[in-house]
Design an enzyme around this catalytic site. Sequence first.
Site, short mmCIF file in Angstrom:
data_model
loop_
_atom_site.label_atom_id
_atom_site.label_comp_id
_atom_site.label_asym_id
_atom_site.label_seq_id
_atom_site.Cartn_x
_atom_site.Cartn_y
_atom_site.Cartn_z
N ASP A 1 52.83 66.41 40.58
CA ASP A 1 52.40 67.25 39.48
C ASP A 1 50.99 66.80 39.07
O ASP A 1 50.55 65.72 39.46
CB ASP A 1 53.40 67.08 38.32
CG ASP A 1 53.00 67.87 37.09
OD1 ASP A 1 52.54 69.00 37.24
OD2 ASP A 1 53.15 67.33 35.99
N GLU B 1 48.34 71.03 21.51
CA GLU B 1 48.30 71.60 20.17
C GLU B 1 47.73 70.63 19.16
O GLU B 1 46.96 71.00 18.27
CB GLU B 1 49.71 72.05 19.76
CG GLU B 1 50.21 73.26 20.53
CD GLU B 1 51.40 73.91 19.85
OE1 GLU B 1 52.20 73.18 19.25
OE2 GLU B 1 51.52 75.14 19.91
N ARG C 1 41.00 71.90 30.49
CA ARG C 1 42.13 72.82 30.28
C ARG C 1 41.69 73.86 29.24
O ARG C 1 41.30 73.50 28.13
CB ARG C 1 43.36 72.06 29.77
CG ARG C 1 43.94 71.13 30.79
CD ARG C 1 44.88 70.13 30.12
NE ARG C 1 46.03 70.77 29.53
CZ ARG C 1 47.17 71.03 30.17
NH1 ARG C 1 47.29 70.73 31.44
NH2 ARG C 1 48.19 71.61 29.55
#
Length: 1136
Positions: A415, A513, A609
Amino acid sequence: MGLDLSTLRTLISRYCAGEENWVDSRTIYIGHKEPPPGTEAFIQQRFPDNRIVSSKYTFWNFIPKNMFEQFRRVANFYFLIIFLVQLIIDTPTSPVTSGLPLFFVITVTAIKQGYEDWLRHKADNAVNQCPVHVLQHGKVICKQSRKLRVGDIVFVKEDESFPCDLILLSSSRDDGTCHVTTASLDGESSHKTYYAVQDTKAYNAETEVDSIHATIECEQPQPDLYKFVGRINIYMNNEPVARPLGSENLLLRGATLKNTEYIYAVAIYTGMETKMALNYQSKSQKRSAVEKSMNAYLVVYLCILISKAFVNTVLKYAWQADPIRDEPWYDQRTEAARQRNIVIRAFTDFLAFMVLFNYIIPVSMYVTVEMQKFLGSYFMMWDDEMFDQELGERAVVNTSDLNEELGQVEYVFTDKTGTLTENNMEFIECCVDGHVYVAQAICNGQVLPGADSMDMIDTSPGPEARQREELFFRALCLCHTVQVKEEETVDGIKQGIHRGKSTSFYISSSPDEVALVEGMKRLGFTYLRLKDSHMEILNREEEIERFELLEVLTFDSVRRRMSVIVRASTGELYLFCKGADSSIFPRVISGKVDQVRARVEHNAVEGLRTLCVAYRPLSPAQYQEVCLLLSRAKLALQDRDKRLAEAYDIIEKDLILLGATAVEDRLQEKAADTIESLHKAGMKVWVLTGDKMETAAATCYASKLFHRNTQILELTTKRTEEQSLHDVLFDLSRTVLRQHGGMSRDVSGLSGDYMDYGLIIDGATLSTVMKPGQEDSNSGNYKEIFLEICRNCSAVLCCRMAPLQKAQIVKLIKTSKEHPITLAIGDGANDVSMILEAHVGIGIMGKEGRQAVRNSDYAIPKFKHLKKILLVHGHYYYIRISELVQYFFYKNVCFIFPQFLYQFFCGFSQQPLYDTAYLTLYNISFTSLPILVYSLIEQHINMDILKKDPSLYRDIAKNSLLRWPIFIYWTLLGVYDAIVMFFGAYFLFDNTTFTSNGQMFGNWTFGTLVFTALVFIVTFKLALDTHYWTWINHFVIWGSLIFFVVFSLLWGGIIWPFLNYQRMYYVFMQMLSSGPAWLSIVLLIIASLLPDVLKKVIWRSLWPTTTERIQMKRRCLASQPSTIFMLSQTSSRISF
């Protein structure tokens, strides 16, 4: 009539009308109260009690169940049959010779499993008998946890664990929420918020809660921790009011109540039906390549055994065909035996020979292998180099059965986020309508040193642009699931962010977040709290703005976005949406799309990102329509997820683009060095990620998966839109095959400094490749072409991957014609499917919970530890167990082949060559410990060299030490040693007297001489193969030989009263008193071991492997005085 029409209608619809969906639901009566008359039928269902049972056995079924499980193993069952044959028919050896080793193996295993199960029983009793508070008749009473029933109302205090799966009815908090930690379930230590049912949250007193009249309809138990579908029917004035129930209302067994004084909740799943219990069920068994080789070798040796028995049976009857050579006259059974049917006699003799030669099958090998794997796994857990100071965690071994598989890995599937990268997000910038804002150095809520000023590019937009800018900042302050935790000051008064210095911090299950909310705080908009369904933010003018939170459209990996619907204090309704660019741009109808898209692509190339932010103003009518859609979807018991997805799809449309954000996820320490080492070791590394292509590609370059001279091949949706998939695949295939040509025979053996191609494929294209096509002529072989391209690429990046696609990729490679050994490594729940699919699954103790760790075979703190676990531990484990397996078969051939030869000199009479004690203890005592110790601590090369030179891993690739040529060599070596021992002893003693009184040796002395030479030869053989000597090796090797001598002296020096024969009395002492016997033992040892030594010397001189070159170089260095001290420091300790 007892039933009215509505009740009858309910019964018919559930049980007679064929509505199969009802089978998957259950009805729970809160407080066991019947529903009001005329609403629905009261059908009390039977549910299990709250007893947890993790044990496998009971007192009554332990022996039969354990015996059944143990005798399912082929070797144990085989020896049981041999033992029974020895009991039933007249065999040449005592049943003790097979029964005792089998009894030893079975007993040791049974004791181990019985003790483990006793510990489980103790743990179960402690859990089942713990006190639980239950509300009955308006009072809280205490009862044992195991007596809890579905429908009971449970009272739980702060810091107590939930005794079963509960639906939250009310809490001590005014808003009906409670905070929970689920660390024991998924490892996430953050506080999660759960919500009470809206209509019952105000009931805080015992009598009020007891007055609740309601039923719950929900799905049957299933193991997914994050999914729950149900609805509650609350009867008010005999009229049911339906409310949806989801995972936000479900409190799971094992979770702990935090920061909430107390709660009332109703039990819906108990005992073995709780989600925790369902998740403890065992995973599918994985078998290593070594175990498969062992089973294949066992089949070969079983065939050899049957052949030996058959040949001896045939030769016996050929021998006895001559009347002169018939059995002697003094054998009283001869006449009776002659009268029996020849087929029965032949079959009996065949079984007798099987018993005589059965020791060629090593029953104790299985026990030794189990002990080696179990004890060997502790070296990995004790390794200080794999201890992470930051996390305070060591490596964890969940499955020791696969230790040696770590030395055989050919493909590594990893990953990206949290595995290659730290999952430690740092807010970099945001772009609003082309204006870029950079809040410097904010990392997971921590403002880094030197970041005092705020750098804003294009800081003077016009009034309209400023309004959109503030709307963008508000969107990010509102569209999230972040919680605010406030620390108390000394005087106990909670200080908010807006009062002077901040004493609050943000927590969330998503590090992205937190970084975004902290970024907005740096840019002037501070999120304060969620209170009474109102979100409070502090704007640049230090004014508090309140927004009523109406709906949260939660994030999921399919939509790749989340939304909130809020009402401003002015009454305006907004839908704010944030998500991946691929999921936002198609839904946008206005906004500066081109400028934002350009910035998103720029940031993606930099490895950041990115998220896009959009909004949609809602009219009251539109909001009512949204509420209706969501209400219908949430109340559905069946296919709720599908209906919610459809509702979200309708709601999240016609968006206005505001801007985008960029967050950096930094690479983990030494991630690039680890990937480079894996490449040099001959492993293919694939990155499987859900990120966009540009971001993932930038990470791949940074981590040295791709180099600057790597030619990138793209198999993406963008390219397949320009060309057909068929043409793209064949173009790529021609490109890579033209370059490789003659190199295709070993693409994994490319030199470290030469990189050929890197392939990038996205999830959508992969689905097309994997999907069976309608036109079989063209699409049938897409998989094969794709695999051929991948084989010729040094690295592959798969982006935009769904969790299931990750598992499909692993399975595709695993089941390809080469059947390579695969390893999957990840840190999140979305990696579990590929971890379970791969031959070896490794979980990383990251920030996305512990689902990956719980489902993995091994768990490590950081990605960099993968280098040592494969290149050092995996290498050692494979070397050790391959020697163990080959050595066990070798020493059993040496043991039994003389017995086979002896039959030619005793008229095939099934006369044993060795004494019963020697037959029984050879594998249990005399030769077992040295090979076990060797298989635990052997280091043929120092571990520092293994880390520095990853190419050594290739020497053991593709199960090279357990291939058939090597197996045949060990077998032939065993046959040669057996021939030398038998005929050496035979010819040396032919027509010769040995003792001083002229007495000749008998058959037991001859057998003892052969056995003595055998024990010394196989032990010395292991000593010659040992490279890493410690005091433990010396103790067990020389101690085993001393034990054999001492045992033989005692066994033959005392007349044992429990024996009905004394054939070994004084035999060993008589043999040792003979000079020629000593000389013959020495000569036999030299003659047996010399060819193997010569072969090794010649092979190492002419065709040395890389490993052997390094061993020779170290010996040369060790001979130089300046390096002796250094080498002694590195190789004189077990440094695991």
